[in-house]
Write an enzyme that holds these catalytic residues in place. Sequence first.
Site, PDB file in Angstrom:
ATOM      1  N   ASP B 164       0.816  -1.225   0.000  1.00 22.07           N
ATOM      2  CA  ASP B 164       0.000   0.000   0.000  1.00 22.07           C
ATOM      3  C   ASP B 164       0.845   1.269   0.000  1.00 22.07           C
ATOM      4  OD1 ASP B 164      -2.191  -1.606   0.099  1.00 22.07           O
ATOM      5  OD2 ASP B 164      -2.569  -1.335   2.236  1.00 22.07           O
ATOM      6  N   GLN B 322      -1.831  -9.299  -7.068  1.00 23.07           N
ATOM      7  CA  GLN B 322      -1.005  -8.088  -6.989  1.00 23.07           C
ATOM      8  C   GLN B 322       0.156  -8.216  -6.019  1.00 23.07           C
ATOM      9  OE1 GLN B 322      -3.799  -4.388  -6.869  1.00 23.07           O
ATOM     10  NE2 GLN B 322      -5.020  -6.184  -6.429  1.00 23.07           N
ATOM     11  N   ARG B 323      -0.009  -9.030  -5.010  1.00 21.38           N
ATOM     12  CA  ARG B 323       1.048  -9.089  -4.001  1.00 21.38           C
ATOM     13  C   ARG B 323       1.831 -10.383  -4.031  1.00 21.38           C
ATOM     14  NH1 ARG B 323      -3.103  -9.394   1.197  1.00 21.38           N
ATOM     15  NH2 ARG B 323      -3.307 -11.645   1.256  1.00 21.38           N
TER      16      ARG B 323
END
Lengths: 420, 420
Positions: B164, B322-323
């Site tokens: 983030d 995404q991670r």
Amino acid sequence: MKRTKKAVKVAAKEAKKPGRKPGRKPASVMNMVIAQSGGPSMVINQSLVGAVLEARKSAKIGKILGARHGILGILGNDYIDLRKPTEKKLEAIAETPSSALGSCRRKPDAADCKAIFEEFRKLHVGFFFYIGGNDSADAARIVAEEAEKAGYPLVVYHIPKTIDNDLRSCDHTPGFGSAARFVASAIRGDDLDNRALEGVKIDIIMGRDAGFLTAASALARVRKDDGPHLIYLPEVPFSEKKFIKDVQEVMKKYGRCVCAVSEGIRGKDGVPMGAKLGSGEKDSHGNVQMSGSGALGDALAKILKEKAKIKRVRADTFGYLQRSFPGIASKVDQEEGRAAGAAAVKAALKGELTKGTIAIVRAKGKKYKVAFAPVPIQNAAKYTRSVPPEYIAKSGNDVTKAFIKYAAPIVGELPFCEVF
Amino acid sequence: MKRTKKAVKVAAKEAKKPGRKPGRKPASVMNMVIAQSGGPSMVINQSLVGAVLEARKSAKIGKILGARHGILGILGNDYIDLRKPTEKKLEAIAETPSSALGSCRRKPDAADCKAIFEEFRKLHVGFFFYIGGNDSADAARIVAEEAEKAGYPLVVYHIPKTIDNDLRSCDHTPGFGSAARFVASAIRGDDLDNRALEGVKIDIIMGRDAGFLTAASALARVRKDDGPHLIYLPEVPFSEKKFIKDVQEVMKKYGRCVCAVSEGIRGKDGVPMGAKLGSGEKDSHGNVQMSGSGALGDALAKILKEKAKIKRVRADTFGYLQRSFPGIASKVDQEEGRAAGAAAVKAALKGELTKGTIAIVRAKGKKYKVAFAPVPIQNAAKYTRSVPPEYIAKSGNDVTKAFIKYAAPIVGELPFCEVF
């Protein structure tokens, strides 16, 4: 050799002359139109470039026209001159995912065909190549048959492409290997994520009617406890009750569970669950929209939370990333996509078939090898093939070793991941 | 140098002796516990390995214990001996996405802390490293403050990690660059897909409170008409009316539209739309579940179909890929993740701060360069930072050039894609 080169130059020059009228060029030199149709893939541009580079070698082909957005480009007179781009540019296009000419999902009717032949007549088009899946093969078949009826001399070749891997004419299709590589890589990473934060993870994978891409998730496994722990294909009737039981068993064994689920799973009634949940939107081939929505994954997660009382359940829908993610294509898939495009042009020039598709045939024996053979276009059109029973585990929630053996060489090695 | 090596060997040997009782080893040699917490990333294992390899160099550190699933591993006496794995194995772990030790989202209370110190006392633990985001920093802060209150001598270091990118103590955080690389690559491919089959595409991107990852989608652009055409961050109040108008304008201009939307977008009431649509599930830090569901994307697609009468609208939620996607990490991010882990161990051994975190500071000037500095743990804990106003375009639906300049070196070059 030199003569051929000279002839190619003459043909190219001839084809570039503006305002040439029908009949003013040698009958042996005809122009070609090539287009892309259906869902994009990571290697559909390899097929385009394979065909264009092969066509550039021939003295029989004049203009090389790329119609934008499939037959819509022909109907709308919207072309790219594919003799113009440098080889360097074409090679960059080949490496680029998605359909560089644009795509469409239009099924041509009689009026479309009439308009197409009018256009082709004006442009001296003698060759038409259509890169796509079974619906695109069917579109090309319709054009070819209507041309025969109309007495318009046209050689039509379909060039196989589909991430779904469901063409009856091919051992496997260009596009599948790269999409499968995305899926297997994603599942490998997601399984590691599920190890870190335990619970149930549901991954929804593309494949309207055939489960090949979902099956490819099995390639992610290295260790015994690696996910996917459960694989659900559209070929096996989906039962909510069995799904809950399956997940509970895996949870008991590993304390976590990764499920690879096809977007096309359907109950005994044969109606895809995703279609029931979705918008009901249909294309002109009658296909209901299933991708581009997270509804199926969310519905399955809800079942597990509410009925199986499992606390942490997450669902991801891999969506369009499966077919268009740059930089991760399978090398074998890229090479085969290129070869299929070239093979179609070679076959069309040979003229054995006036309406054909390129079959991809795998040689028997231990070493992986394929051949590209022209076969009648009907072999690829309309109807699809499913994952054969020998690739589906008896449990109905996994694939067999035979499937792994089949798919592994097409997908290539995945990034290695280590665990403690 | 030789003396250090010998001392390290002695310390390692000493630490391995079973059944050693408190006070029987030199006070200068203490054991360490390291753990991972919060959402996984592609480089959190780089930080782990960076810390472990640095610790192995020190004569002051005995056992190197990896607690499984964050503080849950300490509470459950579940450790991995991190002196055992070969460097080769550790390097493979470093390359592997997700949290190799396992993760958790537990906020420790007074009882947890009491149990932790009992455990630490038994195990002679003098150093505690916790790799994670702001909630993990807060967990480590609580442990550190409770240790002080309890009179237990403990050096606590938080090692920054979060896709983030919202730690107040860092110019940017390890994990962000690689996740941003996934997002920008995916959007680049998806934009090509949208060129081929036109319409509106909505992509939902992670980032509960901060829009950095969604903003990184802008790195996908090369050409003027490249997507994402619209970018919606949680920092800008989301208006359905403006969203419809924005999309209609882009559709008019390009006939297609790619939207990058943060999962955290919220209206003027400040409540995330995704939270309203989701399950309402919360972790112990009070965070509502937003990922692992396609609900927000589907809701936005419905708005455009029904209210703006746009026919082809698709939505994908990038989700956990995404991670955790293997093989595509940003090199700069990997190096910085490694360096942050090593820096924490160095700082802890120096002992300037007993409860610290590693700040990542970017040097001024044209050349990209960062430094790693120990700062008080409060600087990273609990509160997050948002995308600053200078990175948000005045239109409220895009980022500025300043953001591109900020993010590009962290993400690295993306796979090049060509269009006709």
